[in-house]
Design a protein around this motif. Structure first.
Motif, PDB file in Angstrom:
ATOM      1  N   ALA A   1       0.827  -1.208   0.000  1.00  0.00           N
ATOM      2  CA  ALA A   1       0.000   0.000   0.000  1.00  0.00           C
ATOM      3  C   ALA A   1       0.863   1.260   0.000  1.00  0.00           C
ATOM      4  CB  ALA A   1      -0.938  -0.005   1.209  1.00  0.00           C
ATOM      5  N   SER A   2       1.935   1.251   0.767  1.00  0.00           N
ATOM      6  CA  SER A   2       2.832   2.412   0.820  1.00  0.00           C
ATOM      7  C   SER A   2       3.502   2.647  -0.528  1.00  0.00           C
ATOM      8  CB  SER A   2       3.914   2.196   1.879  1.00  0.00           C
ATOM      9  OG  SER A   2       3.347   2.063   3.140  1.00  0.00           O
TER      10      SER A   2
ATOM     11  N   TRP B   1       2.437   1.645  -3.460  1.00  0.00           N
ATOM     12  CA  TRP B   1       1.400   2.053  -4.397  1.00  0.00           C
ATOM     13  C   TRP B   1       1.114   3.547  -4.248  1.00  0.00           C
ATOM     14  CZ3 TRP B   1      -1.873  -1.437  -7.296  1.00  0.00           C
ATOM     15  CH2 TRP B   1      -2.899  -0.803  -7.973  1.00  0.00           C
ATOM     16  N   GLU B   2       0.948   3.982  -3.017  1.00  0.00           N
ATOM     17  CA  GLU B   2       0.640   5.392  -2.748  1.00  0.00           C
ATOM     18  C   GLU B   2       1.777   6.300  -3.210  1.00  0.00           C
ATOM     19  OE1 GLU B   2      -1.682   8.594  -1.397  1.00  0.00           O
ATOM     20  OE2 GLU B   2      -2.203   6.495  -1.762  1.00  0.00           O
TER      21      GLU B   2
ATOM     22  N   SER C   1       1.846   6.264  -7.139  1.00  0.00           N
ATOM     23  CA  SER C   1       0.698   6.824  -7.854  1.00  0.00           C
ATOM     24  C   SER C   1       0.492   8.303  -7.561  1.00  0.00           C
ATOM     25  CB  SER C   1      -0.573   6.033  -7.543  1.00  0.00           C
ATOM     26  OG  SER C   1      -0.839   6.031  -6.171  1.00  0.00           O
ATOM     27  N   ASN C   2       0.954   8.798  -6.428  1.00  0.00           N
ATOM     28  CA  ASN C   2       0.704  10.196  -6.090  1.00  0.00           C
ATOM     29  C   ASN C   2       1.944  11.069  -6.035  1.00  0.00           C
ATOM     30  OD1 ASN C   2      -2.141   9.999  -5.796  1.00  0.00           O
ATOM     31  ND2 ASN C   2      -1.808   8.947  -3.867  1.00  0.00           N
TER      32      ASN C   2
ATOM     33  N   SER D   1       4.493  10.017  -9.702  1.00  0.00           N
ATOM     34  CA  SER D   1       3.777   9.777 -10.946  1.00  0.00           C
ATOM     35  C   SER D   1       4.555  10.389 -12.116  1.00  0.00           C
ATOM     36  CB  SER D   1       2.379  10.389 -10.865  1.00  0.00           C
ATOM     37  OG  SER D   1       1.664  10.102 -12.026  1.00  0.00           O
TER      38      SER D   1
END
Length: 142
Positions: free
Chosen positions: A89-90, A92-93, A96-97, A100
């Motif tokens: 999750a970390s 991914w975050e 993606s944010n 990017s």
């Protein structure tokens, strides 16, 4: 009985810590298989700066090996699963944010940039997964 558990814990902890010696060369070897070629000759220095960072990875790896060792020793396997979920999750975050990457950059051919991005993504994925797998094995061996 208690003394033998303490000794077993300390020996396992020592083994887990010593196994750090092998993770760097393993990640280098895995990462070196994917050449991070800049999308254009004029962007070589910026590309190197962008793709060479692994800030904090060594420290996260050290803690991760200790978490896995302690979880295996205590037979608290849910901690391992929870850590892996948190890690995914970390990552991914962050990707993606925060990191990017734009779909195109003016002055660089789209196909050249796509090839460079694919290689970079593969490099990040390989080192992420190899490092995590190694840390699980190191914790288990400890």
């Amino acid at each position: 009985m208690l003394l033998s558990k303490v000794v077993a814990f300390l020996v396992g902890l020592f083994v887990t810590v010593i196994l750090e010696c092998f993770v760097g060369p393993l990640l280098k070897r895995a990462g070196d298989k994917i050449k991070l070629i800049p999308p254009s000759p004029t962007s070589e220095e910026q590309w190197r700066q962008l793709t060479s960072g692994n800030e904090g990875g060594k420290y996260i790896g050290r803690l991760e090996r200790l978490i896995f060792f302690a979880a295996f020793f205590a037979q608290a396997y849910a901690i391992i699963g929870g850590w892996l979920v948190f890690k995914v999750a970390s990552k991914w975050e962050a990707w993606s944010n925060v990191v990017s990457v734009p779909s195109r950059i003016e002055g660089i051919k789209d196909l050249d940039f796509l090839v460079a991005r694919r290689r970079w993504a593969s490099h990040v994925l390989v080192t992420f997964q190899v490092g995590t797998a190694y840390n699980i094995v190191a914790g288990l061996v400890g």
